[in-house]
Design an enzyme around this catalytic site. Structure first.
Site, short mmCIF file in Angstrom:
data_model
loop_
_atom_site.label_atom_id
_atom_site.label_comp_id
_atom_site.label_asym_id
_atom_site.label_seq_id
_atom_site.Cartn_x
_atom_site.Cartn_y
_atom_site.Cartn_z
N HIS A 53 1.06 21.88 -9.57
CA HIS A 53 0.35 21.08 -8.56
C HIS A 53 -0.44 19.94 -9.20
CE1 HIS A 53 1.27 23.94 -5.30
NE2 HIS A 53 1.05 24.87 -6.21
N ASN A 126 0.89 26.53 0.72
CA ASN A 126 1.97 25.57 0.54
C ASN A 126 2.46 25.10 1.90
OD1 ASN A 126 2.16 25.49 -2.30
ND2 ASN A 126 3.47 27.30 -2.35
#
Length: 479
Positions: A53, A126
């Site tokens: 990320h 997510n």
């Protein structure tokens, strides 16, 4: 009147254009503390990028309660319909580096921090309701396959398909990843999910298992592969630009926040493991319950301070919410907090973007970049000081019933890797199926034959038409 330029220690700077030297053409002098400080700080401007990320965007906003769920949770942010809580949300890609394109085919991170009156609560999710693996022991191996090849330093389809072909539980997430939703059109036009099973605990100490959903009110929009590739070259920060500019012009993105709930008794009686993050809960059996609305309405003033240093972790909880036996969730409880201690620092919670909006009273002291450290207050417990922080037994979670012996249980004893992926495939339109097959076949071209054959059988087990489509796309004769 303009401000006077100073050094980091506050001394006025007389000249910020010329270094001190021995004569106009002579060497520079070591006593030029302004030059030394400026270069030394520049060398240390970067912190390690996130291992996953790394590329992300963030914004502040509010969460507003629209439905009473106090029957499920005692958390104060839900105590009244209409109550607002300040939030910070960070979107991200997963596998790419900090300078990678926003339009790569990749899951998107959807991490929400709620600044509640009882502390910070994070949902680190997510844009997909499932994940590739079930056990955190395999997480480092999986992420290595999403990064660059150790020799060529190139992205390599062979290694991620090889990994997935040895991990059939990944098929559900792989199907989502290569579908039309694999490349969202920016961050505003995608759903978010807590993905894991969490828990809610009410005032009576009753626990309910829960899944979190964030439904975009902007509508789902996705990018065609050709458009995504074009944008990767012409506007690699496309999603960042879209989010920032929308908020700047007052077009605030919103998500409807929903939950699915399951009682402890139901969970115990189910054949399918409700804590398996590779699978979803049926919305027919466990319908969505609207809880509130999340709105983003303020851009950060400084990207590094507020987005790059933002630290989210599922260990950040408040009374009334909790974890579950989900293996991946339990692994993340340690891994995320530990990553922040390494990447940002021991006292990352003291940075403004991470600091709770409520009083913090702990016996944690000192460490790099500590501020205050509670002055002269005692740094040990128990102690005899009446005003010192004391534990609060009324905030204890109810006991969680367990059974079985400590061992390394094979998570693959549940071998139903295919039914959820097959059901998703059958929900797709013919156009969506064709795109899914084209996307998968395109990335598998050039992968070794043994990997293709191993993976191909999973597609067939999910749905014969799924397998036949991939085989045809790869030019494999099934006759």
């Amino acid at each position: 009147m303009s401000k006077i330029l100073t050094t980091a220690s506050g001394a006025p700077v007389a000249d910020n254009q010329n270094s001190r030297s021995a004569g106009p053409r002579g060497p520079l002098l070591l006593d030029d503390f302004h030059l030394i400080e400026k270069l030394a700080h520049f060398n240390r401007e970067n912190i390690p990028e996130r291992r996953v990320h790394a590329k992300g965007s963030g914004a502040y906003g509010t969460f507003t309660v629209t439905r009473d769920i106090t029957g499920y949770t005692s958390a104060k942010l839900f105590e009244q319909v209409g109550k607002q809580t300040e939030t910070f949300l960070r979107f991200s890609t997963v596998g790419g580096e900090r300078g990678s394109a926003d339009t790569e085919r990749d899951p998107r991170g959807f991490a929400v921090k709620f600044y509640t009156e009882e502390g910070n609560w994070d949902i680190v999710g997510n844009n997909t309701p499932v994940f590739f693996i079930r056990d955190p022991l395999k997480f480092p191996d999986f992420i290595h396959t999403q990064k660059r090849h150790p020799q060529s330093n190139l992205k390599n389809a062979q290694i991620f398909w090889d990994s997935w072909s040895h991990s059939p539980e990944a098929l559900h997430q792989v199907t989502i990843l290569f579908s039309d939703r694999g490349i969202p059109d920016g961050y505003r036009h995608m759903h978010g999910f807590g993905s894991h099973t969490y828990s809610l605990i009410n005032a009576q100490g009753e626990r309910t298992w829960v899944k979190w959903h964030f439904k975009t009110q902007q509508g789902i929009k996705n990018l065609a592969p050709a458009d995504a590739a074009r944008l990767a070259g012409t506007d690699p920060d496309y999603a960042q630009r879209d989010l920032f500019e929308a908020i700047e012009r007052g077009d605030y993105p919103r998500w409807t926040v929903c939950i699915q709930v399951m009682s402890e008794a139901e969970a115990a009686s189910r054949d399918e493991n409700p804590f398996d993050v590779t699978k979803t809960w049926s919305q027919k059996d466990y319908p969505l319950i609207e809880v509130g609305v999340l709105e983003l309405n303020r851009n950060p003033l400084n990207y590094f301070a507020e987005v790059e240093q933002a630290a989210f972790g599922p260990s950040n909880m408040v009374p009334g919410v909790g974890l579950s036996p989900d293996r991946m969730l339990q692994g993340r409880v340690f891994a995320y907090a530990d990553a922040h201690r390494y990447r940002v620092g021991t006292n990352h919670q003291q940075l403004p973007v991470n600091a709770p909006r409520c009083p913090v009273n702990s016996y944690q002291r000192d460490g790099s970049m500590a501020t205050g450290s509670y002055g002269s207050a005692p740094n040990y417990e128990p102690n005899s000081y009446a005003a010192a922080p004391k534990q609060s037994p009324r905030h204890a979670e109810p006991a969680l019933a367990l059974n079985g012996s400590a061992d390394r249980y094979d998570h693959r004893e549940d071998a139903d890797y295919y039914s959820h992926a097959g059901a998703l495939f059958r929900l797709m339109s013919d156009e969506q199926k064709a795109l899914l097959i084209s996307n998968i076949a395109g990335t598998m071209a050039g992968v070794s034959e043994n990997v293709i054959q191993r993976q191909l059988q999973y597609f067939f087990k999910a749905d014969p038409a799924y397998g036949e489509g991939i085989a045809k796309g790869l030019g494999i004769n099934l006759a």
